[in-house]
Design a protein around this motif. Structure first.
Motif, PDB file in Angstrom:
ATOM      1  N   ARG A  59       0.875  -1.794  -1.319  1.00  0.00           N
ATOM      2  CA  ARG A  59       0.485  -0.388  -1.415  1.00  0.00           C
ATOM      3  C   ARG A  59       1.556   0.420  -2.145  1.00  0.00           C
ATOM      4  O   ARG A  59       1.252   1.236  -3.015  1.00  0.00           O
ATOM      5  CB  ARG A  59       0.263   0.190  -0.019  1.00  0.00           C
ATOM      6  CG  ARG A  59      -0.048   1.662  -0.033  1.00  0.00           C
ATOM      7  CD  ARG A  59      -0.077   2.229   1.387  1.00  0.00           C
ATOM      8  NE  ARG A  59      -0.180   3.656   1.337  1.00  0.00           N
ATOM      9  CZ  ARG A  59      -1.279   4.316   1.016  1.00  0.00           C
ATOM     10  NH1 ARG A  59      -2.370   3.674   0.709  1.00  0.00           N
ATOM     11  NH2 ARG A  59      -1.282   5.624   0.993  1.00  0.00           N
ATOM     12  N   PHE A 110       1.498  -0.536  -5.909  1.00  0.00           N
ATOM     13  CA  PHE A 110       0.316   0.027  -6.559  1.00  0.00           C
ATOM     14  C   PHE A 110       0.470   1.536  -6.719  1.00  0.00           C
ATOM     15  O   PHE A 110       0.196   2.088  -7.787  1.00  0.00           O
ATOM     16  CB  PHE A 110      -0.931  -0.310  -5.736  1.00  0.00           C
ATOM     17  CG  PHE A 110      -2.207   0.121  -6.385  1.00  0.00           C
ATOM     18  CD1 PHE A 110      -2.819  -0.677  -7.326  1.00  0.00           C
ATOM     19  CD2 PHE A 110      -2.805   1.325  -6.037  1.00  0.00           C
ATOM     20  CE1 PHE A 110      -4.014  -0.282  -7.927  1.00  0.00           C
ATOM     21  CE2 PHE A 110      -3.994   1.724  -6.619  1.00  0.00           C
ATOM     22  CZ  PHE A 110      -4.596   0.924  -7.574  1.00  0.00           C
ATOM     23  N   GLY A 111       0.915   2.191  -5.654  1.00  0.00           N
ATOM     24  CA  GLY A 111       1.115   3.642  -5.705  1.00  0.00           C
ATOM     25  C   GLY A 111       2.140   4.050  -6.744  1.00  0.00           C
ATOM     26  O   GLY A 111       1.980   5.062  -7.428  1.00  0.00           O
ATOM     27  N   SER A 112       3.198   3.265  -6.879  1.00  0.00           N
ATOM     28  CA  SER A 112       4.227   3.558  -7.883  1.00  0.00           C
ATOM     29  C   SER A 112       3.675   3.453  -9.297  1.00  0.00           C
ATOM     30  O   SER A 112       3.950   4.301 -10.151  1.00  0.00           O
ATOM     31  CB  SER A 112       5.409   2.599  -7.728  1.00  0.00           C
ATOM     32  OG  SER A 112       6.039   2.796  -6.483  1.00  0.00           O
ATOM     33  N   VAL A 142       0.432   3.672 -10.257  1.00  0.00           N
ATOM     34  CA  VAL A 142      -0.539   4.751 -10.488  1.00  0.00           C
ATOM     35  C   VAL A 142       0.187   6.084 -10.642  1.00  0.00           C
ATOM     36  O   VAL A 142      -0.169   6.890 -11.498  1.00  0.00           O
ATOM     37  CB  VAL A 142      -1.593   4.811  -9.353  1.00  0.00           C
ATOM     38  CG1 VAL A 142      -2.483   6.041  -9.484  1.00  0.00           C
ATOM     39  CG2 VAL A 142      -2.441   3.547  -9.346  1.00  0.00           C
ATOM     40  N   GLY A 143       1.229   6.295  -9.861  1.00  0.00           N
ATOM     41  CA  GLY A 143       2.000   7.531  -9.951  1.00  0.00           C
ATOM     42  C   GLY A 143       2.633   7.729 -11.315  1.00  0.00           C
ATOM     43  O   GLY A 143       2.736   8.858 -11.811  1.00  0.00           O
ATOM     44  N   TRP A 172      -0.505   8.551 -13.643  1.00  0.00           N
ATOM     45  CA  TRP A 172      -1.300   9.732 -13.304  1.00  0.00           C
ATOM     46  C   TRP A 172      -0.367  10.781 -12.738  1.00  0.00           C
ATOM     47  O   TRP A 172       0.131  10.644 -11.624  1.00  0.00           O
ATOM     48  CB  TRP A 172      -2.361   9.342 -12.273  1.00  0.00           C
ATOM     49  CG  TRP A 172      -3.264  10.438 -11.838  1.00  0.00           C
ATOM     50  CD1 TRP A 172      -3.058  11.271 -10.781  1.00  0.00           C
ATOM     51  CD2 TRP A 172      -4.510  10.822 -12.398  1.00  0.00           C
ATOM     52  NE1 TRP A 172      -4.107  12.142 -10.656  1.00  0.00           N
ATOM     53  CE2 TRP A 172      -5.014  11.889 -11.643  1.00  0.00           C
ATOM     54  CE3 TRP A 172      -5.263  10.357 -13.485  1.00  0.00           C
ATOM     55  CZ2 TRP A 172      -6.227  12.498 -11.923  1.00  0.00           C
ATOM     56  CZ3 TRP A 172      -6.465  10.967 -13.754  1.00  0.00           C
ATOM     57  CH2 TRP A 172      -6.922  12.023 -12.984  1.00  0.00           C
ATOM     58  N   ALA A 221      -3.683   7.683  -6.291  1.00  0.00           N
ATOM     59  CA  ALA A 221      -3.204   6.379  -5.807  1.00  0.00           C
ATOM     60  C   ALA A 221      -3.745   6.082  -4.406  1.00  0.00           C
ATOM     61  O   ALA A 221      -4.236   4.978  -4.150  1.00  0.00           O
ATOM     62  CB  ALA A 221      -1.680   6.332  -5.810  1.00  0.00           C
ATOM     63  N   THR A 222      -3.687   7.051  -3.511  1.00  0.00           N
ATOM     64  CA  THR A 222      -4.195   6.846  -2.158  1.00  0.00           C
ATOM     65  C   THR A 222      -5.700   6.618  -2.177  1.00  0.00           C
ATOM     66  O   THR A 222      -6.212   5.747  -1.479  1.00  0.00           O
ATOM     67  CB  THR A 222      -3.847   8.046  -1.261  1.00  0.00           C
ATOM     68  OG1 THR A 222      -2.427   8.210  -1.236  1.00  0.00           O
ATOM     69  CG2 THR A 222      -4.341   7.840   0.156  1.00  0.00           C
ATOM     70  N   VAL A 235      -6.287   3.054  -3.512  1.00  0.00           N
ATOM     71  CA  VAL A 235      -5.885   2.067  -2.506  1.00  0.00           C
ATOM     72  C   VAL A 235      -6.942   1.974  -1.408  1.00  0.00           C
ATOM     73  O   VAL A 235      -7.328   0.873  -1.004  1.00  0.00           O
ATOM     74  CB  VAL A 235      -4.496   2.425  -1.911  1.00  0.00           C
ATOM     75  CG1 VAL A 235      -4.259   1.724  -0.584  1.00  0.00           C
ATOM     76  CG2 VAL A 235      -3.392   2.069  -2.897  1.00  0.00           C
TER      77      VAL A 235
END
Length: 126
Positions: free
Chosen positions: A18, A21-23, A25-26, A29, A36-37, A40
């Motif tokens: 998570r 992936f969040g990093s 997408v961050g 975007w 990102a959330t 996910v």
């Protein structure tokens, strides 16, 4: 004790996935919408539907251990709705009520559809 180790190991993997992936997408975007959330939660719900559907269809002898490790651990660590709640409240506190409402609606509806599609795929319907 063994069940806690399965959940803990899976949860660590899910949390790291998570975060990674969040990093990514961050970096791609930069808007204030918590994409990102949302992504996910959608991906995790689809994966949960596929996993649970497979477990129900094939009933392996190791089903309980797999459920603890994958569903509770990995996917539970990957798809935390606590982040969803925090992002929603942050949008509301910043005065972005329309964006917060859209985020809540998209999160709930698309995740439910993702899980349902995952179940359909395992049932041979889709």
């Amino acid at each position: 004790m063994y069940s806690f180790l399965l959940v803990g190991a899976g949860g660590a993997i899910g949390a790291m996935a998570r975060h990674g992936f969040g990093s990514i997408v961050g970096r791609l975007w930069s808007m204030s919408f918590p994409l990102a959330t949302l992504l996910v939660n959608v991906l995790g719900s689809l994966a949960m539907g596929v996993f649970i559907g497979l477990m129900a269809r094939f009933l392996p002898a190791w089903q309980n251990e797999a459920r603890l490790f994958v569903a509770v651990g990995v996917l539970g660590g990957f798809t935390t709705f606590s982040s969803f709640s925090l992002d929603t409240i942050a949008l509301i506190e910043r005065g972005n009520l329309l964006m917060a409402g859209a985020y809540v609606l998209l999160s709930v509806v698309v995740c439910l559809v993702g899980l349902y599609l995952g179940l359909l795929v395992t049932r041979g319907v889709a």
